[in-house]
Design a protein around this motif. Structure first.
Motif, mmCIF file in Angstrom:
data_model
loop_
_atom_site.group_PDB
_atom_site.id
_atom_site.type_symbol
_atom_site.label_atom_id
_atom_site.label_comp_id
_atom_site.label_asym_id
_atom_site.label_seq_id
_atom_site.Cartn_x
_atom_site.Cartn_y
_atom_site.Cartn_z
ATOM 1 N N PHE A 112 -39.649 -71.260 -67.451
ATOM 2 C CA PHE A 112 -38.946 -72.359 -67.335
ATOM 3 C C PHE A 112 -38.149 -72.859 -68.315
ATOM 4 O O PHE A 112 -36.904 -73.168 -68.241
ATOM 5 N N GLY A 113 -38.495 -72.833 -69.870
ATOM 6 C CA GLY A 113 -37.579 -74.087 -70.541
ATOM 7 C C GLY A 113 -36.415 -72.757 -70.724
ATOM 8 O O GLY A 113 -35.479 -73.674 -70.670
ATOM 9 N N ALA A 114 -36.748 -71.965 -71.164
ATOM 10 C CA ALA A 114 -34.897 -70.998 -70.564
ATOM 11 C C ALA A 114 -34.360 -71.151 -69.909
ATOM 12 O O ALA A 114 -32.835 -70.862 -69.709
ATOM 13 N N GLY A 115 -34.947 -71.479 -68.461
ATOM 14 C CA GLY A 115 -34.260 -71.932 -67.522
ATOM 15 C C GLY A 115 -33.342 -73.371 -67.843
ATOM 16 O O GLY A 115 -31.705 -73.357 -67.539
ATOM 17 N N VAL A 118 -30.169 -72.879 -69.877
ATOM 18 C CA VAL A 118 -29.237 -71.964 -69.399
ATOM 19 C C VAL A 118 -28.122 -72.555 -68.889
ATOM 20 O O VAL A 118 -27.582 -73.141 -68.381
ATOM 21 N N GLY A 119 -29.111 -73.645 -68.075
ATOM 22 C CA GLY A 119 -28.705 -74.314 -67.023
ATOM 23 C C GLY A 119 -28.011 -75.755 -67.942
ATOM 24 O O GLY A 119 -27.235 -76.482 -66.672
ATOM 25 N N ALA A 120 -28.341 -76.235 -68.753
ATOM 26 C CA ALA A 120 -28.173 -77.833 -69.821
ATOM 27 C C ALA A 120 -26.061 -76.942 -70.200
ATOM 28 O O ALA A 120 -25.915 -77.434 -69.878
ATOM 29 N N LEU A 121 -26.451 -75.547 -70.215
ATOM 30 C CA LEU A 121 -25.415 -74.816 -71.437
ATOM 31 C C LEU A 121 -24.655 -74.937 -69.828
ATOM 32 O O LEU A 121 -23.536 -75.248 -70.433
ATOM 33 N N SER A 122 -24.729 -74.575 -69.496
ATOM 34 C CA SER A 122 -23.708 -74.377 -67.631
ATOM 35 C C SER A 122 -23.101 -75.290 -67.877
ATOM 36 O O SER A 122 -22.308 -74.927 -67.471
#
Length: 125
Positions: A112-115, A118-122
């Protein structure tokens, strides 16, 4: 006195003609010698060039052979490295799968944290 002067002129002309004839003969001999030297140089140059070409071909063949051997060795090493990386990856995957089975909530939290990351960076890019 006139006879002596005439005699000296005739003698000088004879000496001049003799010297000229001998010089002409020596020049003709020298010309022949130079032609032989030039022919020998040409033959030597041709044979040296032929030898250099043969050595160049032999050198190119040797370089090609060594290059092929190097490519084969690199290919073999790359294959072994790929196999080693694959084995290590499989080992790491089995360790990760074992941890996920033993600690499923931690694995879910990490995923969940990795998701989120990745969402914030995208969104930024």
């Amino acid at each position: 006195m006139v006879g002596t002067t005439q005699h000296l002129r005739n003698a000088a002309n004879n000496i001049a003609s003799i010297d000229t004839d001998s010089i002409k003969a020596e020049l003709a001999t020298l010309k022949g010698d130079l032609e032989r030297v030039l022919a020998a140089m040409k033959d030597t140059g041709s044979s040296t060039l032929a030898t250099a070409r043969q050595e160049g071909v032999a050198l190119a063949d040797r370089a090609r052979h060594e290059g092929t051997a190097l490519v084969e060795r690199i290919s073999s090493n790359a294959g072994a490295l790929a196999e080693d990386v694959s084995e290590r990856g499989q080992a790491q995957l089995s360790v990760l799968a074992k941890r996920v089975r033993t600690q499923p909530l931690l694995a879910l939290g990490v995923a969940f944290g990795a998701g989120l990351l990745v969402g914030a960076l995208s969104r930024r890019g």
